[in-house]
Design a protein around this motif. Structure first.
Motif, mmCIF file in Angstrom:
data_model
loop_
_atom_site.group_PDB
_atom_site.id
_atom_site.type_symbol
_atom_site.label_atom_id
_atom_site.label_comp_id
_atom_site.label_asym_id
_atom_site.label_seq_id
_atom_site.Cartn_x
_atom_site.Cartn_y
_atom_site.Cartn_z
ATOM 1 N N UNK A 105 -38.976 17.119 1.965
ATOM 2 C CA UNK A 105 -38.703 15.697 2.206
ATOM 3 C C UNK A 105 -38.478 15.524 3.700
ATOM 4 N N UNK A 106 -39.014 14.431 4.245
ATOM 5 C CA UNK A 106 -38.897 14.216 5.686
ATOM 6 C C UNK A 106 -38.437 12.794 5.987
ATOM 7 N N UNK A 107 -37.566 12.662 6.987
ATOM 8 C CA UNK A 107 -37.222 11.342 7.502
ATOM 9 C C UNK A 107 -37.548 11.332 9.000
ATOM 10 N N UNK A 108 -37.046 10.363 9.739
ATOM 11 C CA UNK A 108 -37.436 10.215 11.152
ATOM 12 C C UNK A 108 -37.023 11.393 12.035
ATOM 13 N N UNK A 109 -35.828 11.956 11.793
ATOM 14 C CA UNK A 109 -35.308 12.989 12.684
ATOM 15 C C UNK A 109 -35.306 14.399 12.106
ATOM 16 N N UNK A 110 -35.219 14.502 10.786
ATOM 17 C CA UNK A 110 -35.074 15.830 10.179
ATOM 18 C C UNK A 110 -35.872 15.942 8.882
ATOM 19 N N UNK A 111 -35.957 17.178 8.421
ATOM 20 C CA UNK A 111 -36.665 17.469 7.170
ATOM 21 C C UNK A 111 -35.793 18.354 6.297
ATOM 22 N N UNK A 112 -35.905 18.146 5.011
ATOM 23 C CA UNK A 112 -35.179 18.935 4.037
ATOM 24 C C UNK A 112 -36.159 19.892 3.369
ATOM 25 N N UNK A 113 -35.872 21.186 3.475
ATOM 26 C CA UNK A 113 -36.689 22.223 2.834
ATOM 27 C C UNK A 113 -35.883 22.770 1.672
ATOM 28 N N UNK A 114 -36.389 22.577 0.449
ATOM 29 C CA UNK A 114 -35.693 23.042 -0.743
ATOM 30 C C UNK A 114 -36.462 24.205 -1.354
ATOM 31 N N UNK A 115 -35.749 25.259 -1.695
ATOM 32 C CA UNK A 115 -36.326 26.495 -2.218
ATOM 33 C C UNK A 115 -37.441 27.005 -1.300
ATOM 34 N N UNK A 116 -37.134 27.140 0.009
ATOM 35 C CA UNK A 116 -38.174 27.606 0.930
ATOM 36 C C UNK A 116 -38.498 29.082 0.734
ATOM 37 N N UNK A 117 -39.788 29.360 0.683
ATOM 38 C CA UNK A 117 -40.278 30.725 0.516
ATOM 39 C C UNK A 117 -41.260 31.004 1.640
ATOM 40 N N UNK A 118 -40.983 32.074 2.388
ATOM 41 C CA UNK A 118 -41.878 32.463 3.472
ATOM 42 C C UNK A 118 -43.098 33.158 2.885
ATOM 43 N N UNK A 119 -44.241 32.837 3.427
ATOM 44 C CA UNK A 119 -45.480 33.446 2.943
ATOM 45 C C UNK A 119 -46.147 34.228 4.076
ATOM 46 N N UNK A 120 -46.686 35.368 3.729
ATOM 47 C CA UNK A 120 -47.442 36.194 4.665
ATOM 48 C C UNK A 120 -48.701 36.667 3.968
ATOM 49 N N UNK A 121 -49.792 36.601 4.679
ATOM 50 C CA UNK A 121 -51.047 37.132 4.150
ATOM 51 C C UNK A 121 -51.428 38.326 5.004
ATOM 52 N N UNK A 122 -51.607 39.442 4.346
ATOM 53 C CA UNK A 122 -51.963 40.676 5.052
ATOM 54 C C UNK A 122 -53.273 41.199 4.512
ATOM 55 N N UNK A 123 -54.038 41.799 5.391
ATOM 56 C CA UNK A 123 -55.321 42.364 5.000
ATOM 57 C C UNK A 123 -55.107 43.808 4.572
ATOM 58 N N UNK A 124 -55.576 44.144 3.360
ATOM 59 C CA UNK A 124 -55.491 45.504 2.838
ATOM 60 C C UNK A 124 -56.822 46.185 3.120
ATOM 61 N N UNK A 125 -56.817 47.123 4.049
ATOM 62 C CA UNK A 125 -58.038 47.794 4.468
ATOM 63 C C UNK A 125 -58.643 48.601 3.325
ATOM 64 N N UNK A 126 -57.799 49.303 2.553
ATOM 65 C CA UNK A 126 -58.291 50.151 1.458
ATOM 66 C C UNK A 126 -59.019 49.334 0.393
ATOM 67 N N UNK A 127 -58.487 48.151 0.099
ATOM 68 C CA UNK A 127 -59.082 47.307 -0.935
ATOM 69 C C UNK A 127 -60.058 46.280 -0.378
ATOM 70 N N UNK A 128 -60.118 46.188 0.938
ATOM 71 C CA UNK A 128 -60.948 45.173 1.609
ATOM 72 C C UNK A 128 -60.648 43.772 1.064
ATOM 73 N N UNK A 129 -59.341 43.477 0.993
ATOM 74 C CA UNK A 129 -58.941 42.174 0.468
ATOM 75 C C UNK A 129 -57.652 41.712 1.151
ATOM 76 N N UNK A 130 -57.366 40.454 0.971
ATOM 77 C CA UNK A 130 -56.126 39.898 1.485
ATOM 78 C C UNK A 130 -55.076 39.914 0.389
#
Length: 122
Positions: free
Chosen positions: A18-43
């Motif tokens: 949720x966002x207003x003019x000055x600030x934003x509310x992040x609820x249940x924030x989860x950080x995401x990272x995508x990594x490349x797996x060389x062995x599987x040739x996939x992300x």
């Protein structure tokens, strides 16, 4: 609404947003990272709570809008994956809490049924 938020720090967070003019509310924030797996040739997608769940009780945080670079609409599949992640974590927390409660009840029952053997010494 569920959004992907890219912060000035470079972190990508998926959350209820949720966002207003000055600030934003992040609820249940989860950080995401995508990594490349060389062995599987996939992300591979890695998800972790952005707020340290073992240290804080809050599941939401307010940040200044100046800390946000982008706000993106996630794909339907990614929203479902995020919701599944949250639901599974909630189930684990509930099971852990129930197991702790069961242990406590067992201890109380043992104490209630404890018969102390008293020996009289002369």
């Amino acid at each position: 609404m569920i959004q992907i938020v890219r912060l000035k720090t470079g972190e990508d967070v998926i959350c209820f947003f949720e966002q207003n003019k000055k600030s934003s509310l992040l609820m249940y924030p989860v950080e995401t990272n995508i990594k490349y797996n060389v062995k599987k040739s996939s992300q591979e997608l890695y998800m972790n709570f952005w707020l340290p769940r073992s240290l804080v009780e809050d599941t939401e945080v307010t940040i200044e809008n100046s800390q946000i670079l982008l706000i993106l609409e996630p794909r339907k599949e990614f929203k479902e994956y995020y919701l599944n992640f949250l639901n599974n974590f909630k189930k684990i927390e509930e099971l852990t809490a129930e197991e702790g409660l069961e242990e406590l009840n067992e201890l109380v029952e043992e104490l209630e049924n404890f018969e102390m053997e008293v020996k009289t010494l002369h």
